[in-house]
Design a protein around this motif. Structure first.
Motif, mmCIF file in Angstrom:
data_model
loop_
_atom_site.group_PDB
_atom_site.id
_atom_site.type_symbol
_atom_site.label_atom_id
_atom_site.label_comp_id
_atom_site.label_asym_id
_atom_site.label_seq_id
_atom_site.Cartn_x
_atom_site.Cartn_y
_atom_site.Cartn_z
ATOM 1 N N ARG A 17 44.799 19.171 48.523
ATOM 2 C CA ARG A 17 44.488 17.754 49.320
ATOM 3 C C ARG A 17 44.461 17.754 50.779
ATOM 4 N NH1 ARG A 17 48.962 15.866 46.505
ATOM 5 N NH2 ARG A 17 48.592 15.901 44.379
ATOM 6 N N SER A 18 45.358 18.508 51.155
ATOM 7 C CA SER A 18 45.338 18.580 52.699
ATOM 8 C C SER A 18 44.119 19.289 53.367
ATOM 9 C CB SER A 18 46.627 19.483 52.972
ATOM 10 O OG SER A 18 46.488 19.650 54.653
ATOM 11 N N GLU A 19 43.774 20.307 52.565
ATOM 12 C CA GLU A 19 42.616 20.999 53.094
ATOM 13 C C GLU A 19 41.255 19.929 52.855
ATOM 14 O OE1 GLU A 19 42.165 24.640 50.895
ATOM 15 O OE2 GLU A 19 43.918 25.517 51.962
ATOM 16 N N LYS A 20 41.185 19.390 51.759
ATOM 17 C CA LYS A 20 40.069 18.445 51.854
ATOM 18 C C LYS A 20 39.970 17.218 52.824
ATOM 19 C CE LYS A 20 39.264 18.857 46.683
ATOM 20 N NZ LYS A 20 39.228 18.256 45.640
ATOM 21 N N GLU A 21 41.377 16.752 53.090
ATOM 22 C CA GLU A 21 41.493 15.764 54.170
ATOM 23 C C GLU A 21 41.077 16.434 55.407
ATOM 24 O OE1 GLU A 21 41.765 12.383 56.099
ATOM 25 O OE2 GLU A 21 41.992 12.759 53.868
ATOM 26 N N THR A 22 41.430 17.712 55.908
ATOM 27 C CA THR A 22 40.871 18.191 56.855
ATOM 28 C C THR A 22 39.283 18.413 57.210
ATOM 29 O OG1 THR A 22 42.895 19.529 57.217
ATOM 30 C CG2 THR A 22 41.217 20.265 58.542
ATOM 31 N N GLN A 23 38.697 18.609 55.895
ATOM 32 C CA GLN A 23 37.289 18.855 55.801
ATOM 33 C C GLN A 23 36.608 17.511 55.980
ATOM 34 O OE1 GLN A 23 35.456 21.573 55.565
ATOM 35 N NE2 GLN A 23 33.740 20.094 55.848
ATOM 36 N N ALA A 24 37.365 16.518 55.354
ATOM 37 C CA ALA A 24 36.935 15.213 55.555
ATOM 38 C C ALA A 24 36.763 14.510 56.835
ATOM 39 C CB ALA A 24 37.396 14.095 54.262
ATOM 40 N N GLU A 25 37.803 14.718 57.552
ATOM 41 C CA GLU A 25 37.973 14.367 59.011
ATOM 42 C C GLU A 25 36.760 15.125 59.689
ATOM 43 O OE1 GLU A 25 39.136 12.285 62.275
ATOM 44 O OE2 GLU A 25 39.987 12.280 60.408
ATOM 45 N N GLN A 26 36.816 16.387 59.636
ATOM 46 C CA GLN A 26 35.588 16.988 60.173
ATOM 47 C C GLN A 26 34.176 16.471 59.929
ATOM 48 O OE1 GLN A 26 35.982 21.030 59.140
ATOM 49 N NE2 GLN A 26 37.631 21.497 60.569
ATOM 50 N N ASN A 27 33.920 16.080 58.658
ATOM 51 C CA ASN A 27 32.741 15.608 58.287
ATOM 52 C C ASN A 27 32.708 14.122 59.025
ATOM 53 O OD1 ASN A 27 32.045 17.609 56.699
ATOM 54 N ND2 ASN A 27 32.498 16.676 54.873
ATOM 55 N N ARG A 28 33.729 13.218 59.069
ATOM 56 C CA ARG A 28 33.653 12.200 59.512
ATOM 57 C C ARG A 28 32.965 12.000 61.158
ATOM 58 N NH1 ARG A 28 38.075 10.651 56.106
ATOM 59 N NH2 ARG A 28 39.563 11.526 57.551
ATOM 60 N N ILE A 29 33.652 13.225 61.851
ATOM 61 C CA ILE A 29 33.127 13.251 63.374
ATOM 62 C C ILE A 29 31.944 13.459 63.328
ATOM 63 C CG2 ILE A 29 33.478 14.949 65.122
ATOM 64 C CD1 ILE A 29 36.704 14.941 64.377
ATOM 65 N N SER A 30 31.400 14.734 62.515
ATOM 66 C CA SER A 30 29.990 15.290 62.533
ATOM 67 C C SER A 30 28.899 14.113 62.163
ATOM 68 C CB SER A 30 30.062 16.520 61.694
ATOM 69 O OG SER A 30 30.785 17.604 62.101
ATOM 70 N N PHE A 31 29.069 13.597 61.040
ATOM 71 C CA PHE A 31 28.208 12.826 60.463
ATOM 72 C C PHE A 31 28.463 11.394 60.195
ATOM 73 C CE2 PHE A 31 28.440 16.774 58.003
ATOM 74 C CZ PHE A 31 27.041 17.096 58.425
ATOM 75 N N GLY A 32 29.526 10.871 60.844
ATOM 76 C CA GLY A 32 29.865 9.649 60.736
ATOM 77 C C GLY A 32 29.283 8.745 61.902
ATOM 78 N N ARG A 33 28.150 8.971 62.318
ATOM 79 C CA ARG A 33 27.438 8.166 63.372
ATOM 80 C C ARG A 33 26.620 7.242 63.253
ATOM 81 N NH1 ARG A 33 25.017 11.781 67.794
ATOM 82 N NH2 ARG A 33 23.905 12.407 66.093
ATOM 83 N N THR A 34 26.607 6.065 63.868
ATOM 84 C CA THR A 34 25.550 4.952 63.494
ATOM 85 C C THR A 34 24.147 5.371 63.938
ATOM 86 O OG1 THR A 34 25.640 3.815 65.576
ATOM 87 C CG2 THR A 34 27.398 3.160 63.980
#
Length: 64
Positions: A17-34
Motif C-alpha cells: 500500500r505504501s509503494e502504491k501511494e508513492t507511485q500515485a503521488e508521482q503520477n499526480r505530479i506528472s499527469f495531474g495538470r489542467t
C-alpha cells in the motif's frame, strides 16, 4: 527480552500500500495538470524554441 511479533502477511500488505501511494503521488505530479496548464507549458516551450532558432547564425557550409 521479548521481541515484537510481526504478522508477515500484514507487513507485506502495508508495504505494498505504501509503494502504491508513492507511485500515485508521482503520477499526480506528472499527469495531474489542467488543460490550461498544459497549453501554457506547450506555448512557452514553442516560444523558447522559436527564440532559439531565430538566434542561430546561418553559415555557408560549402567550404574550400
Amino acid at each position: 527480552m521479548s521481541a515484537e511479533i510481526v504478522n508477515l502477511r500484514q507487513f507485506r500488505k502495508k508495504q505494498a500500500r505504501s509503494e502504491k501511494e508513492t507511485q500515485a503521488e508521482q503520477n499526480r505530479i506528472s499527469f495531474g495538470r489542467t488543460k490550461a496548464e498544459k497549453q501554457l507549458t506547450r506555448s512557452l516551450n514553442e516560444k523558447a524554441d522559436r527564440a532559439h532558432r531565430d538566434g542561430r547564425i546561418e553559415t555557408d557550409d560549402d567550404g574550400p
